[in-house]
Design an enzyme around this catalytic site. Structure first.
Site, PDB file in Angstrom:
ATOM      1  N   CYS A  26      -9.295  -1.736   1.895  1.00 43.34           N
ATOM      2  CA  CYS A  26      -8.598  -2.449   2.974  1.00 43.34           C
ATOM      3  C   CYS A  26      -8.316  -1.537   4.164  1.00 43.34           C
ATOM      4  O   CYS A  26      -8.274  -1.998   5.307  1.00 43.34           O
ATOM      5  CB  CYS A  26      -7.302  -3.069   2.465  1.00 43.34           C
ATOM      6  SG  CYS A  26      -6.203  -1.932   1.596  1.00 43.34           S
ATOM      7  N   HIS A 121      -1.461  -2.831   0.588  1.00 38.19           N
ATOM      8  CA  HIS A 121      -2.577  -3.449   1.300  1.00 38.19           C
ATOM      9  C   HIS A 121      -2.430  -3.241   2.807  1.00 38.19           C
ATOM     10  O   HIS A 121      -1.359  -3.464   3.374  1.00 38.19           O
ATOM     11  CB  HIS A 121      -2.627  -4.952   0.987  1.00 38.19           C
ATOM     12  CG  HIS A 121      -3.688  -5.696   1.735  1.00 38.19           C
ATOM     13  ND1 HIS A 121      -5.035  -5.451   1.549  1.00 38.19           N
ATOM     14  CD2 HIS A 121      -3.609  -6.673   2.686  1.00 38.19           C
ATOM     15  CE1 HIS A 121      -5.730  -6.254   2.331  1.00 38.19           C
ATOM     16  NE2 HIS A 121      -4.897  -6.993   3.045  1.00 38.19           N
TER      17      HIS A 121
END
Length: 210
Positions: A26, A121
């Protein structure tokens, strides 16, 4: 943008670069989505992580399994290579101080509690063709954030309630303009401007009287 014609009506379609989530990459996706092109790959982030910790068997800046999970140090150095700066936004600050006209975008780091560990994330929010877009790699398509800067402020305030961290990104040339001047700095800037104006007026007066 590109146009397509359907039943005699022209529909404007915004072309947006949007990488989808793969493994724990990510961080790579967030920067590529921010810069709107495939600027970085896994090998680039691995190289930077190695540079940060050249003598460690287990690199603390990425996953030991080679699946990504890069930390802020890697993202920061990667952006520096492209002449961008990234700064952590102090959660004690009011987000209205962010100068949305001068920044490249925002990067969020969210926390998700698992059964035996926490996962994190990275995702990007930035303006494209006058619209603020959520370019989260976990989303199937980019999503427009309604309300412009007001919508961004609401997102920041809401996401911080859940332990997320916010980072502001700007070009190196705009580093000093990432935030609106406030308090003492604003007063110092005003005083400096007033001093310059006063000096200019004095020079004009001297020209008239000489």
């Amino acid at each position: 943008c590109k146009t397509s014609k359907s039943l005699g009506v022209f529909i404007f379609v915004m072309e947006i670069y949007h990488e989808r989530q793969k493994w724990q990459f990510c961080g790579v996706h967030a920067l590529n989505n921010l810069l709107q092109k495939k600027e970085f790959e896994k090998k680039d982030f691995d190289r930077i992580a190695k540079t940060l910790s050249p003598d460690t068997m287990i690199n603390p800046h990425k996953s030991m399994w080679g699946t990504g999970n890069y930390d802020i140090n890697v993202l920061s150095m990667a952006l520096m290579e492209k002449k961008y700066v990234i700064k952590w936004f102090d959660n004690r600050k009011d987000p209205t101080c962010i100068n949305f006209d001068k920044i490249q975008g925002l990067i969020f780091n969210t926390k998700h509690s698992r059964l035996i560990y926490n996962s994190y994330h990275w995702f990007t929010v930035r303006k494209i063709d006058g619209k603020w877009m959520n370019l989260d790699s976990k989303k199937k398509v980019p999503e427009e954030i309604s309300g412009g800067p007001s919508g961004i402020l609401e997102l920041i305030r809401e996401i911080r309630k859940h332990g997320a961290q916010v980072f502001v990104v700007a070009s190196s040339a705009n580093e000093e303009n990432m935030y609106h001047p406030t308090g003492k700095k604003a007063e110092e800037k005003k005083t400096k401007t007033d001093s310059v104006d006063a000096a200019a007026q004095k020079m004009d007066k001297l020209k008239v009287t000489s």
